[in-house]
Design a protein around this motif. Structure first.
Motif, PDB file in Angstrom:
ATOM      1  N   LEU A   1       1.306  12.628  -8.984  1.00  0.00           N
ATOM      2  CA  LEU A   1       0.560  13.865  -8.768  1.00  0.00           C
ATOM      3  C   LEU A   1       1.494  15.065  -8.658  1.00  0.00           C
ATOM      4  N   GLN A   2       2.645  14.871  -8.021  1.00  0.00           N
ATOM      5  CA  GLN A   2       3.612  15.966  -7.921  1.00  0.00           C
ATOM      6  C   GLN A   2       4.145  16.342  -9.298  1.00  0.00           C
TER       7      GLN A   2
ATOM      8  N   LEU B   1       0.828  -1.203   0.000  1.00  0.00           N
ATOM      9  CA  LEU B   1       0.000   0.000   0.000  1.00  0.00           C
ATOM     10  C   LEU B   1       0.862   1.252   0.000  1.00  0.00           C
ATOM     11  N   ASP B   2       1.914   1.254   0.818  1.00  0.00           N
ATOM     12  CA  ASP B   2       2.793   2.419   0.901  1.00  0.00           C
ATOM     13  C   ASP B   2       3.491   2.670  -0.432  1.00  0.00           C
ATOM     14  N   ALA B   3       3.928   1.592  -1.094  1.00  0.00           N
ATOM     15  CA  ALA B   3       4.588   1.744  -2.392  1.00  0.00           C
ATOM     16  C   ALA B   3       3.623   2.317  -3.428  1.00  0.00           C
ATOM     17  N   ASP B   4       2.390   1.832  -3.400  1.00  0.00           N
ATOM     18  CA  ASP B   4       1.377   2.351  -4.332  1.00  0.00           C
ATOM     19  C   ASP B   4       1.101   3.829  -4.084  1.00  0.00           C
ATOM     20  N   LEU B   5       0.998   4.194  -2.807  1.00  0.00           N
ATOM     21  CA  LEU B   5       0.738   5.592  -2.467  1.00  0.00           C
ATOM     22  C   LEU B   5       1.910   6.484  -2.859  1.00  0.00           C
TER      23      LEU B   5
ATOM     24  N   SER C   1       3.746  19.944 -11.147  1.00  0.00           N
ATOM     25  CA  SER C   1       4.891  20.684 -11.680  1.00  0.00           C
ATOM     26  C   SER C   1       4.648  21.084 -13.123  1.00  0.00           C
ATOM     27  N   GLU C   2       4.079  20.152 -13.898  1.00  0.00           N
ATOM     28  CA  GLU C   2       3.799  20.454 -15.296  1.00  0.00           C
ATOM     29  C   GLU C   2       2.705  21.514 -15.428  1.00  0.00           C
TER      30      GLU C   2
END
Length: 238
Positions: A93-94, A82-86, A98-99
């Motif tokens: 999203l970051q 779960l942590d890796a997916d998040l 930025s784009e």
């Protein structure tokens, strides 16, 4: 004793439809049935439904929950997945933020390839179409060099844009000689441009075909002729 489907749903704070769906996708084991054929859910089912509900609240899709297996059997592994997916979601999203910041800063079209957004305001519609093709053909390092060139003032741009489709041979030759000087100067600044297809991220033949198609689509016959003549002039020079 056990709980009916409706009672399990009420205890878990969900719906009967959700319980049935968890069965269908293999997230929830089927319970034993009473003599009358009714399902009898137990504590393990309630715990599992609450696990599924909690992971859904954390934004984990059902397909990912299924891939994670049973969180109660190996909670640490489930949390790591779960942590890796998040982490991947946050990174994505970051990157998007930025784009978008660049798009807002330069008021660039949303579909403008990222390397060219800083110069989007100075590009014509035809230039924007061209850089879209370039962004699909060349590696990122090459695109940065193209962006530098597009951001610089260039007297030949107006001459090239003004060349009519029915321009005579003298006009084409004159423009070609101006373009040859410019192209050779660019090649001296960026040596890879002497064999630009070496920086293509596509198969060389496919990359060449893509560029030729774009040039023929975007420029009139006289302009195409001037470009071809310019490169021919360069090849004759030492």
């Amino acid at each position: 004793m056990g709980w009916s489907t409706r009672q399990l749903a009420e205890l878990a704070g969900t719906t009967v439809k959700a319980i049935r769906h968890y069965h269908q996708v293999g997230l929830l084991d089927e319970p034993d049935r009473a003599a009358n054929g009714y399902k009898q859910y137990g504590t393990s089912h309630l715990v599992r439904v609450l696990q599924i509900t909690r992971m859904k609240e954390l934004g984990v899709p059902l397909a990912a929950i299924s891939a994670m297996g049973r969180a109660d059997e190996d909670p640490e592994a489930a949390i790591e997945v779960l942590d890796a997916d998040l982490a991947a979601t946050i990174e994505r999203l970051q990157r998007i933020r930025s784009e978008l910041a660049i798009v807002l800063k330069y008021r660039a079209p949303v579909d403008m390839p990222t390397p060219f957004q800083p110069v989007a305001g100075s590009l014509s519609e035809r230039d924007r179409k061209l850089v879209t093709v370039l962004s699909r053909v060349f590696e990122s390092e090459a695109l940065e060099d193209f962006r530098v060139l597009l951001g610089e003032p260039n007297d030949n741009d107006e001459r090239f844009d003004a060349l009519p489709a029915d321009a005579d041979a003298d006009a084409i030759e004159e423009l070609a000689r101006h373009l040859a000087v410019e192209i050779q100067r660019d090649q001296e600044r960026f040596p890879w441009m002497k064999d630009s297809l070496a920086q293509a991220k596509l198969n060389r033949q496919f990359a060449e075909s893509a560029l030729q198609t774009a040039i023929l689509d975007l420029y009139n016959p006289a302009q195409v002729g001037a470009l071809a003549r310019a490169f021919a002039i360069i090849e004759t020079r030492p």
